[in-house]
Design an enzyme around this catalytic site. Structure first.
Site, short mmCIF file in Angstrom:
data_model
loop_
_atom_site.label_atom_id
_atom_site.label_comp_id
_atom_site.label_asym_id
_atom_site.label_seq_id
_atom_site.Cartn_x
_atom_site.Cartn_y
_atom_site.Cartn_z
N GLU A 105 0.83 -1.25 -0.07
CA GLU A 105 0.21 -0.14 0.11
C GLU A 105 1.02 1.30 0.07
O GLU A 105 0.72 2.24 -0.59
CB GLU A 105 -0.96 0.03 1.34
CG GLU A 105 -1.75 -1.10 1.06
CD GLU A 105 -1.25 -2.35 2.16
OE1 GLU A 105 -2.30 -3.07 2.85
OE2 GLU A 105 -0.26 -2.62 2.11
N CYS A 133 -1.65 -2.56 7.69
CA CYS A 133 -1.12 -2.46 9.09
C CYS A 133 -1.36 -0.91 9.34
O CYS A 133 -1.92 -0.18 8.79
CB CYS A 133 0.13 -2.75 9.08
SG CYS A 133 1.06 -1.54 8.10
#
Length: 254
Positions: A105, A133
């Protein structure tokens, strides 16, 4: 609700002196202040198509248990603009770059912004193969990503976006939800369910399991599902073709 009283004591020369009495009225913690968008059946189908794309990108550069250290973990992400067009994609490359921040990401966001000289990703959506996360969630928040749809639950490092939206102001020294909420949603694809169920049965680290044969077979089935996908909604057919072409033409930027 019973009142709780907090006593603060100061001890000097062995003598306890009461400094203050502060009444505290506990209130329930609010879980989220984010406005959850309504997802239509048409959008749910589109969401699955795009999650299948993310799985397929990972499969193109699959890392086995023998590929060590290799590129990185078998995790990928794609970026979709407000008009539902795929505009970028990337993979986890933390090993090849010797940099633990190089999550899929993060790389998807930073490489797109740099390449296109864009300031943020307002109203964009990220589709990722694994629940983001805390680091990736923070970057999504700062770059104004509107929504993330993930293709596998992370029992250890997941729910970071939800935690950013916890309202703890009812507690002493509590905090309001973080600004710029990002709506996090598990994919409704059967692939995500297969991955979640399969991983629940093993006693192994998630990224290690994602290098194994069982995970590879599920990712292979995701690739086949995308190739043979039949849209239930005619308005999604053009997006499906675009998604299939994106996978064919995509190249990894390390």
């Amino acid at each position: 609700m019973r009142k709780a009283v907090l006593f603060v004591f100061f001890f000097a020369c062995g003598v306890g002196t009461t400094l203050s009495v502060i009444p505290y009225h506990p209130q329930p913690i609010q879980q989220t202040q984010a406005i959850k968008p309504q997802v239509s059946p048409v959008q749910e189908e589109k969401d699955e198509i795009y999650n299948l794309v993310a799985y397929s990108l990972v499969l193109k550069h699959w890392q086995t248990e023998n590929d060590r250290p290799g590129r990185g973990h078998n995790i990928g992400a794609i970026l979709v603009d407000p008009n539902s067009h795929i505009i970028h994609g990337n993979l986890n490359c933390n090993f090849v770059n010797r940099n633990t921040t190089q999550h899929a990401e993060v790389r998807t966001i930073t490489t797109f912004l740099k390449k296109n000289k864009a300031m943020d990703l307002d109203k964009h959506t990220i589709y990722t193969t694994l629940e983001p996360c805390a680091m990736c969630s923070g970057m999504m928040t700062q770059s104004k990503v509107a929504r993330v749809v993930y293709g596998q639950t992370d029992p250890g490092f997941g729910k970071a976006l939800e935690r950013l939206q916890l309202d703890s102001r009812a507690l002493p020294n509590g905090f309001p939800p973080y600004p710029r909420p990002v709506w996090s949603q598990p994919s409704q694809s059967p692939i995500r369910i297969q991955l979640d169920v399969a991983y629940m049965k093993v006693d192994k680290g998630l990224t290690e399991w994602l290098r194994g044969e069982e995970a590879h077979k599920i990712y292979e089935s995701a690739k086949k599902r995308l190739a043979n996908y039949n849209c239930a909604f005619v308005e999604n057919k053009a997006f499906l073709t675009e998604a299939q072409d994106f996978v064919k033409n995509w190249q990894l930027e390390e």
